[in-house]
Enzyme design. Structure first.
Site, PDB file in Angstrom:
ATOM      1  N   GLU A  51       0.772  -1.212   0.064  1.00 31.55           N
ATOM      2  CA  GLU A  51       0.062   0.098   0.079  1.00 31.55           C
ATOM      3  C   GLU A  51       1.021   1.369  -0.031  1.00 31.55           C
ATOM      4  O   GLU A  51       1.649   1.405   0.876  1.00 31.55           O
ATOM      5  CB  GLU A  51      -0.953   0.036   1.193  1.00 31.55           C
ATOM      6  CG  GLU A  51      -1.799   1.178   1.525  1.00 31.55           C
ATOM      7  CD  GLU A  51      -2.292   1.278   2.666  1.00 31.55           C
ATOM      8  OE1 GLU A  51      -2.580   0.462   3.380  1.00 31.55           O
ATOM      9  OE2 GLU A  51      -2.381   2.545   3.279  1.00 31.55           O
ATOM     10  N   ARG A  55       0.940  10.026   0.406  1.00 31.38           N
ATOM     11  CA  ARG A  55       1.539  11.383   1.629  1.00 31.38           C
ATOM     12  C   ARG A  55       2.948  11.882   1.026  1.00 31.38           C
ATOM     13  O   ARG A  55       3.569  12.537   1.824  1.00 31.38           O
ATOM     14  CB  ARG A  55       1.598  10.505   2.937  1.00 31.38           C
ATOM     15  CG  ARG A  55       0.404  10.302   3.449  1.00 31.38           C
ATOM     16  CD  ARG A  55       0.529   9.783   4.878  1.00 31.38           C
ATOM     17  NE  ARG A  55      -0.220   8.524   5.086  1.00 31.38           N
ATOM     18  CZ  ARG A  55      -0.038   7.696   6.007  1.00 31.38           C
ATOM     19  NH1 ARG A  55       1.369   7.749   6.536  1.00 31.38           N
ATOM     20  NH2 ARG A  55      -0.876   6.803   6.129  1.00 31.38           N
ATOM     21  N   THR A  78      -4.084   6.142   1.760  1.00 27.19           N
ATOM     22  CA  THR A  78      -4.502   7.405   2.067  1.00 27.19           C
ATOM     23  C   THR A  78      -5.127   8.483   1.050  1.00 27.19           C
ATOM     24  O   THR A  78      -4.858   9.392   0.773  1.00 27.19           O
ATOM     25  CB  THR A  78      -3.265   8.134   2.614  1.00 27.19           C
ATOM     26  OG1 THR A  78      -2.155   7.669   3.190  1.00 27.19           O
ATOM     27  CG2 THR A  78      -3.531   9.517   3.600  1.00 27.19           C
ATOM     28  N   LYS A 138     -10.648  -1.610   6.936  1.00 16.86           N
ATOM     29  CA  LYS A 138      -9.279  -1.342   7.829  1.00 16.86           C
ATOM     30  C   LYS A 138      -9.892  -0.812   9.153  1.00 16.86           C
ATOM     31  O   LYS A 138     -10.751   0.119   9.258  1.00 16.86           O
ATOM     32  CB  LYS A 138      -8.535  -0.311   6.970  1.00 16.86           C
ATOM     33  CG  LYS A 138      -7.668   0.574   7.824  1.00 16.86           C
ATOM     34  CD  LYS A 138      -6.780   1.298   6.535  1.00 16.86           C
ATOM     35  CE  LYS A 138      -5.839   2.133   7.444  1.00 16.86           C
ATOM     36  NZ  LYS A 138      -4.699   2.925   6.747  1.00 16.86           N
TER      37      LYS A 138
HETATM   38  C1  3PG Z   1      -1.602   3.804   7.699  1.00 17.03           C
HETATM   39  O1  3PG Z   1      -1.512   4.741   6.839  1.00 17.03           O
HETATM   40  O2  3PG Z   1      -2.326   2.850   7.558  1.00 17.03           O
HETATM   41  C2  3PG Z   1      -0.685   4.104   8.872  1.00 17.03           C
HETATM   42  O3  3PG Z   1      -0.397   5.155   9.245  1.00 17.03           O
HETATM   43  C3  3PG Z   1       0.267   2.823   9.055  1.00 17.03           C
HETATM   44  O4  3PG Z   1       0.366   2.960  10.386  1.00 17.03           O
HETATM   45  P1  3PG Z   1       1.725   2.557  11.075  1.00 17.03           P
HETATM   46  O5  3PG Z   1       2.772   3.314  10.584  1.00 17.03           O
HETATM   47  O6  3PG Z   1       1.540   2.499  12.774  1.00 17.03           O
HETATM   48  O7  3PG Z   1       2.059   1.085  10.816  1.00 17.03           O
END
Ligand code: 3PG
Length: 216
Positions: A51, A55, A78, A138
């Site tokens: 994924e 960002r 995102t 999710k």
């Molecule tokens: C996401 O975008 O799904 C999360 O920010 C990932 O979270 P993590 O960096 O705590 O694994």
């Protein structure tokens, strides 16, 4: 007009994508020049579902580059507005992830024939997603929103909903999440720490990916 066909692996459904490996790697790629090596190091360790978060300024280029890596299943994360959907489809993403549930984003994804994993963290959001025909979500931000206790609480009212907990997961707590009956897979950035990416330590990322892919 038909959009460009993604070169990456295309799977039929979100269910199929979530079943490819226990952990989805959540990756924010700041330098597209690292993208292919990063994807290859994860795939080599058995983590095929990637994924790429929207960002960073290099995100769409990273999706394009990683979609060319054999056996990688590349999605976009995102997604916060419907207008981003066609951009990520055109870049070659084969699934999308949004931090929350937006009917407008879901509508656009369905129009594009693009599987979406929407985020939820409350019973109300689950009910809203369910009303739109969603049964895989999710759970975000998993640790901050109540962790496994919250997921356990969702099981009785929502036995038909499967979750991909993401946010605050680590090498150490991921197996506990994966042991829950309503967890289909988990997500996390821990498989590709920024320090290892910065150092070009691909062997370390493959080592972490092997751990992640051995969890189930
Ligand atoms: C996401 O975008 O799904 C999360 O920010 C990932 O979270 P993590 O960096 O705590 O694994």
């Amino acid at each position: 007009m038909a959009s460009a066909k993604p070169s990456g692996t295309r799977l039929r459904s979100l269910d199929e994508i979530c079943r490819q490996c226990p952990v989805i790697a959540v990756l924010t790629v700041h330098d597209v020049r690292t993208a292919q090596a990063l994807a290859k190091s994860l795939v080599a360790g058995g983590v095929r579902v990637l994924e790429i978060t929207l960002r960073s300024t290099d995100a769409l280029d990273a999706i394009r580059a990683m979609s060319g890596v054999e056996n990688a299943i590349v999605g976009a994360g995102t997604i916060v507005s419907a207008g981003q959907v066609q951009d990520v489809v055109d870049a070659g993403a084969v699934f999308g992830v949004s931090p929350g549930f937006s009917p407008a984003i879901l509508h656009e994804c369905r129009r594009a024939g693009f599987p979406l994993l929407p985020g939820v963290s409350t019973a109300t959001e689950i009910m809203s997603a369910r009303d739109h025909g969603i049964d895989i979500v999710k759970f975000f931000p998993a640790e901050a929103a109540g962790g496994r206790a919250m997921l356990r609480s969702f099981l009785a009212p929502f036995p038909d909903i499967r979750f991909c907990p993401t946010g605050g997961l680590t090498e150490h707590n991921t197996p506990d999440y994966l042991g829950m009956s309503n967890v289909i897979c988990a997500g996390g950035s821990w498989v590709a720490p920024a320090s290892a990416v910065g150092d070009g330590d691909w062997a370390e990322i493959t080592r972490l990916a092997r751990i992640a892919s051995s969890f189930r």
